[in-house]
Design a protein around this motif. Sequence first.
Motif, PDB file in Angstrom:
ATOM      1  N   GLU A  61       0.833  -1.206   0.000  1.00  0.00           N
ATOM      2  CA  GLU A  61       0.000   0.000   0.000  1.00  0.00           C
ATOM      3  C   GLU A  61       0.866   1.254   0.000  1.00  0.00           C
ATOM      4  O   GLU A  61       0.640   2.181  -0.781  1.00  0.00           O
ATOM      5  N   ARG A  64       2.652   1.918  -3.385  1.00  0.00           N
ATOM      6  CA  ARG A  64       1.727   2.394  -4.431  1.00  0.00           C
ATOM      7  C   ARG A  64       1.326   3.848  -4.191  1.00  0.00           C
ATOM      8  O   ARG A  64       1.232   4.635  -5.134  1.00  0.00           O
ATOM      9  N   ILE A  65       1.085   4.200  -2.937  1.00  0.00           N
ATOM     10  CA  ILE A  65       0.740   5.590  -2.613  1.00  0.00           C
ATOM     11  C   ILE A  65       1.938   6.491  -2.870  1.00  0.00           C
ATOM     12  O   ILE A  65       1.795   7.590  -3.433  1.00  0.00           O
ATOM     13  N   LYS A  66       3.120   6.045  -2.494  1.00  0.00           N
ATOM     14  CA  LYS A  66       4.339   6.825  -2.721  1.00  0.00           C
ATOM     15  C   LYS A  66       4.531   7.094  -4.206  1.00  0.00           C
ATOM     16  O   LYS A  66       4.839   8.226  -4.609  1.00  0.00           O
ATOM     17  N   GLU A  67       4.323   6.079  -5.019  1.00  0.00           N
ATOM     18  CA  GLU A  67       4.431   6.244  -6.475  1.00  0.00           C
ATOM     19  C   GLU A  67       3.358   7.204  -6.988  1.00  0.00           C
ATOM     20  O   GLU A  67       3.631   8.084  -7.802  1.00  0.00           O
ATOM     21  N   PHE A  68       2.125   7.041  -6.512  1.00  0.00           N
ATOM     22  CA  PHE A  68       1.023   7.911  -6.938  1.00  0.00           C
ATOM     23  C   PHE A  68       1.322   9.374  -6.620  1.00  0.00           C
ATOM     24  O   PHE A  68       1.087  10.266  -7.436  1.00  0.00           O
ATOM     25  N   LEU A  69       1.850   9.622  -5.421  1.00  0.00           N
ATOM     26  CA  LEU A  69       2.165  10.990  -4.997  1.00  0.00           C
ATOM     27  C   LEU A  69       3.485  11.503  -5.576  1.00  0.00           C
ATOM     28  O   LEU A  69       3.812  12.675  -5.397  1.00  0.00           O
ATOM     29  N   LYS A  70       4.218  10.596  -6.231  1.00  0.00           N
ATOM     30  CA  LYS A  70       5.537  10.947  -6.786  1.00  0.00           C
ATOM     31  C   LYS A  70       6.470  11.479  -5.690  1.00  0.00           C
ATOM     32  O   LYS A  70       7.172  12.473  -5.877  1.00  0.00           O
TER      33      LYS A  70
END
Length: 175
Positions: A61, A64-70
């Motif tokens: 989780e 994926r959030i880290k990638e989404f937020l860049k």
Amino acid sequence: MNNKEILNNLSKEELIKLIEIYSKNWLAHDGVWFQSIERKSGMEEAMFHDREAWRRFTEIEAKRIKEFLKLPEHAGLKGLAKALELRFYGNLNDYELVFKEDRLIFRNVDCRVQTARKRKNMPYHPCKTVGIVEYSGFAKAIDERISCRCLSCFPDITDEAACCSWEFLLNTDKA
């Protein structure tokens, strides 16, 4: 038609409502499998499996959030705060994020899991050991320099105004 086409035709309000439904469904599934093991094999066995599931899920989780937020590799406490706000159950529990000097405090003011167990006349979920795995793992996946400490969590409640409280510190010596 596929699911993406259907989602593209929904309004922003409908998408937000759907995210809430998905979140509730996810949390219900989490509770249903846990209670199944709890009934069959007892709390200790259920807690073992809960910790193991959270050990893996929280990292997935967070990444994926880290990638989404860049977010950068060393996102720090501000990056962690942004990521905590987008967790799957973030729109289900009432929470507070407070920066105090060089630390971040995350407090679940109201917890749907404990509320549901109380409503069903079940004992509270002894979530501290799972929370340590969950919040520590999430923070490390956002920035490996962040450590986590439990301030209050069932069964060791020290903050009666919250269901649980967690403190995050950034160790800049690990940079």
